[in-house]
Every structure is written in structure tokens, then in C-alpha cells.
Design a protein around this motif. Structure first.
Motif, PDB file in Angstrom:
ATOM      1  N   ARG A 120      35.776  39.667 -31.888  1.00 21.28           N
ATOM      2  CA  ARG A 120      36.399  39.102 -33.204  1.00 21.28           C
ATOM      3  C   ARG A 120      35.586  37.855 -33.943  1.00 21.28           C
ATOM      4  N   SER A 121      34.864  37.171 -33.176  1.00 23.22           N
ATOM      5  CA  SER A 121      34.240  36.123 -33.694  1.00 23.22           C
ATOM      6  C   SER A 121      32.922  36.601 -34.561  1.00 23.22           C
ATOM      7  N   GLU A 122      32.446  35.677 -35.249  1.00 22.58           N
ATOM      8  CA  GLU A 122      31.131  35.825 -35.877  1.00 22.58           C
ATOM      9  C   GLU A 122      30.129  35.629 -35.163  1.00 22.58           C
ATOM     10  N   PHE A 123      30.281  34.967 -34.001  1.00 18.23           N
ATOM     11  CA  PHE A 123      29.255  34.429 -33.168  1.00 18.23           C
ATOM     12  C   PHE A 123      29.489  35.450 -31.900  1.00 18.23           C
ATOM     13  N   VAL A 124      28.812  36.365 -31.632  1.00 18.65           N
ATOM     14  CA  VAL A 124      28.854  37.094 -30.453  1.00 18.65           C
ATOM     15  C   VAL A 124      27.563  37.563 -29.584  1.00 18.65           C
ATOM     16  N   PRO A 125      27.698  37.195 -28.405  1.00 11.11           N
ATOM     17  CA  PRO A 125      26.382  37.192 -27.680  1.00 11.11           C
ATOM     18  C   PRO A 125      26.058  38.645 -27.295  1.00 11.11           C
ATOM     19  N   ILE A 126      25.135  38.908 -26.641  1.00 10.40           N
ATOM     20  CA  ILE A 126      24.591  39.919 -25.887  1.00 10.40           C
ATOM     21  C   ILE A 126      25.222  40.180 -24.657  1.00 10.40           C
ATOM     22  N   TYR A 127      25.825  41.320 -24.333  1.00  8.29           N
ATOM     23  CA  TYR A 127      26.299  41.628 -23.100  1.00  8.29           C
ATOM     24  C   TYR A 127      25.378  42.341 -22.107  1.00  8.29           C
ATOM     25  N   LEU A 128      25.051  41.852 -20.920  1.00  4.62           N
ATOM     26  CA  LEU A 128      24.237  42.640 -20.134  1.00  4.62           C
ATOM     27  C   LEU A 128      24.944  43.031 -18.883  1.00  4.62           C
ATOM     28  N   PRO A 129      24.365  44.098 -18.299  1.00  7.84           N
ATOM     29  CA  PRO A 129      25.161  44.504 -16.866  1.00  7.84           C
ATOM     30  C   PRO A 129      24.600  43.901 -15.863  1.00  7.84           C
ATOM     31  N   LEU A 130      25.411  43.537 -14.723  1.00  9.77           N
ATOM     32  CA  LEU A 130      24.715  43.239 -13.472  1.00  9.77           C
ATOM     33  C   LEU A 130      24.501  43.969 -12.660  1.00  9.77           C
ATOM     34  N   SER A 131      23.374  43.819 -11.397  1.00  8.82           N
ATOM     35  CA  SER A 131      23.082  44.933 -10.783  1.00  8.82           C
ATOM     36  C   SER A 131      24.046  45.163  -9.629  1.00  8.82           C
ATOM     37  N   GLU A 132      24.073  46.348  -8.867  1.00 11.84           N
ATOM     38  CA  GLU A 132      24.776  46.614  -7.835  1.00 11.84           C
ATOM     39  C   GLU A 132      24.720  45.820  -6.557  1.00 11.84           C
ATOM     40  N   PRO A 133      25.577  45.623  -5.952  1.00 13.08           N
ATOM     41  CA  PRO A 133      26.950  45.867  -6.155  1.00 13.08           C
ATOM     42  C   PRO A 133      27.827  45.059  -7.403  1.00 13.08           C
ATOM     43  N   VAL A 134      28.046  45.665  -8.598  1.00  8.04           N
ATOM     44  CA  VAL A 134      28.359  45.022  -9.821  1.00  8.04           C
ATOM     45  C   VAL A 134      29.523  43.988  -9.168  1.00  8.04           C
ATOM     46  N   PRO A 135      29.771  42.583  -9.511  1.00  8.85           N
ATOM     47  CA  PRO A 135      30.763  41.858  -9.145  1.00  8.85           C
ATOM     48  C   PRO A 135      31.857  42.249 -10.001  1.00  8.85           C
ATOM     49  N   SER A 136      33.046  41.949  -9.596  1.00  4.16           N
ATOM     50  CA  SER A 136      34.390  41.974 -10.307  1.00  4.16           C
ATOM     51  C   SER A 136      35.300  41.136  -9.849  1.00  4.16           C
ATOM     52  N   ARG A 137      36.532  41.016 -10.654  1.00  2.00           N
ATOM     53  CA  ARG A 137      37.478  40.099 -10.079  1.00  2.00           C
ATOM     54  C   ARG A 137      38.765  41.042  -9.994  1.00  2.00           C
ATOM     55  N   THR A 138      39.437  40.615  -9.138  1.00  2.00           N
ATOM     56  CA  THR A 138      40.648  41.568  -8.676  1.00  2.00           C
ATOM     57  C   THR A 138      41.958  40.717  -9.668  1.00  2.00           C
ATOM     58  N   LEU A 139      42.462  41.590 -10.442  1.00  2.00           N
ATOM     59  CA  LEU A 139      43.773  41.138 -11.416  1.00  2.00           C
ATOM     60  C   LEU A 139      44.949  41.488 -10.428  1.00  2.00           C
ATOM     61  N   VAL A 140      46.040  40.506 -10.346  1.00  2.78           N
ATOM     62  CA  VAL A 140      47.078  40.630  -9.597  1.00  2.78           C
ATOM     63  C   VAL A 140      48.252  40.278 -10.576  1.00  2.78           C
ATOM     64  N   ILE A 141      49.524  40.926 -10.245  1.00  2.00           N
ATOM     65  CA  ILE A 141      50.818  40.225 -10.613  1.00  2.00           C
ATOM     66  C   ILE A 141      51.201  39.553  -9.319  1.00  2.00           C
ATOM     67  N   ALA A 142      51.507  38.089  -9.561  1.00  2.00           N
ATOM     68  CA  ALA A 142      51.903  37.237  -8.284  1.00  2.00           C
ATOM     69  C   ALA A 142      53.319  36.937  -8.374  1.00  2.00           C
ATOM     70  N   TYR A 143      53.895  36.630  -7.409  1.00  2.26           N
ATOM     71  CA  TYR A 143      55.392  36.245  -7.423  1.00  2.26           C
ATOM     72  C   TYR A 143      55.716  35.296  -6.146  1.00  2.26           C
ATOM     73  N   ARG A 144      56.810  34.843  -6.138  1.00  2.00           N
ATOM     74  CA  ARG A 144      56.985  33.835  -4.876  1.00  2.00           C
ATOM     75  C   ARG A 144      57.446  34.749  -3.609  1.00  2.00           C
ATOM     76  N   ARG A 145      56.467  34.610  -2.615  1.00  2.00           N
ATOM     77  CA  ARG A 145      57.127  35.188  -1.465  1.00  2.00           C
ATOM     78  C   ARG A 145      58.447  35.250  -1.043  1.00  2.00           C
ATOM     79  N   GLY A 146      59.016  36.261  -0.943  1.00  3.73           N
ATOM     80  CA  GLY A 146      60.716  36.315  -0.633  1.00  3.73           C
ATOM     81  C   GLY A 146      61.444  36.342  -1.597  1.00  3.73           C
ATOM     82  N   ARG A 147      60.953  36.308  -2.999  1.00  2.71           N
ATOM     83  CA  ARG A 147      61.721  36.182  -4.315  1.00  2.71           C
ATOM     84  C   ARG A 147      62.130  37.701  -4.542  1.00  2.71           C
ATOM     85  N   TYR A 148      63.511  37.769  -4.771  1.00  3.23           N
ATOM     86  CA  TYR A 148      63.838  38.976  -5.096  1.00  3.23           C
ATOM     87  C   TYR A 148      63.510  39.457  -6.549  1.00  3.23           C
TER      88      TYR A 148
END
Length: 304
Positions: free
Chosen positions: A255-283
């Protein structure tokens, strides 16, 4: 002892300030002080040590807040269960979200959810991942979109998807010249040890992921600039100020006029795990469960 007094005491404990607590509760500060004094007189112990600048919990106060939170949770549990049984209303879900991640994922999730469940209201609270964990643990949100690892031990979560991580560099960077069959050659994180990094400020979960990946590769990132906004960071990378690691769903945006170049990272490609969190025991209400299911389905479609 009244439920509202427990609510008042919990808000004071959360804010550590009578004025802010009264403002959040939408009552006058003298009324708040009066109700607290009435409560302390009834139970026969001092809950807070007050002076001109700070409000601190006493030992008895800390024990009281722990039990008061359980009571308020039980009341909310009863309210939610009765609402689900009676089906007199569609329900409301307070969702916490990291601003940039939410900006790229929620536009896919929310329209789909509203089509399926038009009677359910979604309220959005945006904040840093560190603050969201505290807010979720304190019951201020029903669910929060976060990434692992979580720091708050009282939270549990459901995994909604894995998001690969890319490298962002300015146009003309030497790494952009390495190609094979018309594609950029994946970059090993070890190769970035001499680079200048632009990263998120403390309190943002992806900052920790960036530092952990660099440290695992054997170096500390040379940080030359910090920002609270991943869009700002990518624009600064595009202007040549440094490099950064970017979650792939975010790197797809231009969306920006300033856009970098995106390069892939080598295997094993790092990732982040997205979660839906809530308080333990909460209904979890039926509305909250429906939101989680919709989010999982949407993520599967986006990954494809």
C-alpha cells in the motif's frame, strides 16, 4: 459485600490509581473511595496502601483480588451460559488484536463471520502483544490474536495457523542480485550478521521472534532504528536505512509508495505460530467458539 464493590476493587488493583480506575468505571472518584472504604470496613482488612503518588496492594489485598477475580469470572460464566441456553441474544465477543497483524487478517475474517453470524457483535481492542496478554489475563478481552510464545502463564490458546517469515531489503541490495531460474535465492539468517536491522519496539511479540532467530544463528542484530509500526519499518527499509524480517501476510501488502524487496529465507523457513488466546479456565461462549472456528477456516484458505 456487593459484586460492584469487587469490580471496583479489581479495577483499582489493575490501574494502581484511583482517578484512572474511577474514569474506567465511569463513576466519580469520591464514590469509588467511599465504596472501597465500606468494603474494607465490612471485611475488616486494608486492601490498599495509599499515599500521594501510588496505590499498592497489601498482602491481604493480593489474596482478596485473587478470590474476587474468581468470583467475577464465575458470574460471567453464569451469564454467558444462560445467554447461550436462552438464545435471547446473539452475543458479543471482545477480540484483542495486534494492530498490523489484525489489519491484514481481520478484513478476511470479519466479513465471513458477519455473513454467518449477523446477530453476533464483535468489538475490537488493538494493542501491543505484551499489553494484550495482560488484558486477556485480566478478562478485558474474551479472545486475543497473538503469536507464540506467550509470556502470561494464565493464558491458554488454540493454534489458527503458521505464517512464514520473509526478509525485507532495499532495492539494489546485494542479496537481491542472487537469482536462480528467475527467482531469488533463499537467504540464510547467518548471512545477516553484518546488516543494520530496523525492528519493532519492546512489547511487540515479533521483535522477540526476530531476536531469537538472530541469536539462534549466532549473532545479536545490529539495531539502527525501532518503530511501533511494521508498515513504517518496511518503508524505512525501502529507503535504504536497513533490513528487517517480516511476517509473510504483512509482506504481501504494497500500500505504501516505499516498498522493499522481499526475499525468501532458506530451509527450514522460519515461521511464527498465530494463536487465539484466552484465559485458562474461562468459559467460552458459543459466539466466541464460532469466531475461533471462522478464524481457523479463513487462515486455511489464506495459506492455500
Amino acid at each position: 459485600m456487593e459484586l460492584r464493590q469487587l469490580q471496583y476493587a479489581l479495577q483499582i488493583a489493575s490501574e494502581r490509581n484511583f482517578s484512572r480506575a474511577a474514569e474506567k468505571l465511569h463513576i466519580a472518584q469520591p464514590s469509588l473511595s467511599q465504596q472501597l472504604s465500606k468494603l474494607e470496613k465490612e471485611i475488616g482488612v486494608l486492601l490498599f496502601q495509599r499515599n500521594t503518588s501510588t496505590v499498592e496492594l497489601t498482602h491481604a489485598g493480593a489474596l482478596f483480588m485473587d478470590q474476587a477475580q474468581k468470583i467475577m469470572d464465575a458470574v460471567e460464566l453464569l451469564r454467558q451460559e444462560m445467554s447461550d441456553i436462552s438464545q435471547l441474544r446473539g452475543g458479543k465477543v471482545m477480540v484483542g488484536s495486534m494492530p498490523i497483524t489484525g489489519a491484514h487478517l481481520l478484513p478476511h475474517v470479519l466479513p465471513s463471520f458477519k455473513r454467518k453470524y449477523p446477530e453476533i457483535e464483535i468489538a475490537l481492542l488493538e494493542d501491543s502483544s505484551m499489553n494484550l496478554e495482560k488484558l486477556t489475563a485480566g478478562g478485558k478481552t474474551d479472545l486475543s490474536l497473538l503469536s507464540l510464545p506467550l509470556q502470561e502463564p494464565s493464558l491458554t490458546y488454540e493454534i489458527i495457523g503458521e505464517e512464514k517469515i520473509d526478509l525485507a531489503v532495499p532495492a539494489g541490495h546485494p542479496l537481491t542480485e542472487r537469482t536462480k531460474d528467475g527467482k531469488h535465492v533463499p537467504v540464510r539468517i547467518e548471512e545477516l550478521s553484518g546488516e543494520s536491522f530496523i525492528v519493532l519496539k519492546k512489547g511487540q511479540g515479533f521483535r522477540k521472534i526476530t531476536f531469537d532467530l538472530c541469536q539462534k544463528a549466532g549473532f545479536e542484530p545490529n539495531v539502527v532504528f525501532e518503530s511501533n509500526n511494521m508498515e513504517t519499518i518496511q518503508s524505512l527499509v525501502a529507503t535504504g536505512m536497513g533490513i528487517t524480517l517480516v511476517p509473510r501476510f504483512i509482506s504481501r501488502s504494497s500500500r505504501s509508495e516505499f516498498v522493499p524487496i522481499y526475499l525468501p529465507l532458506s530451509e527450514p523457513v522460519p515461521s511464527r505460530t498465530l494463536v487465539i488466546a484466552y484465559r485458562r479456565g474461562r468459559y467460552l461462549s458459543k459466539a466466541a467458539e464460532a469466531f475461533i472456528d471462522t478464524f481457523k477456516e479463513t487462515m486455511q484458505d489464506l495459506v492455500k
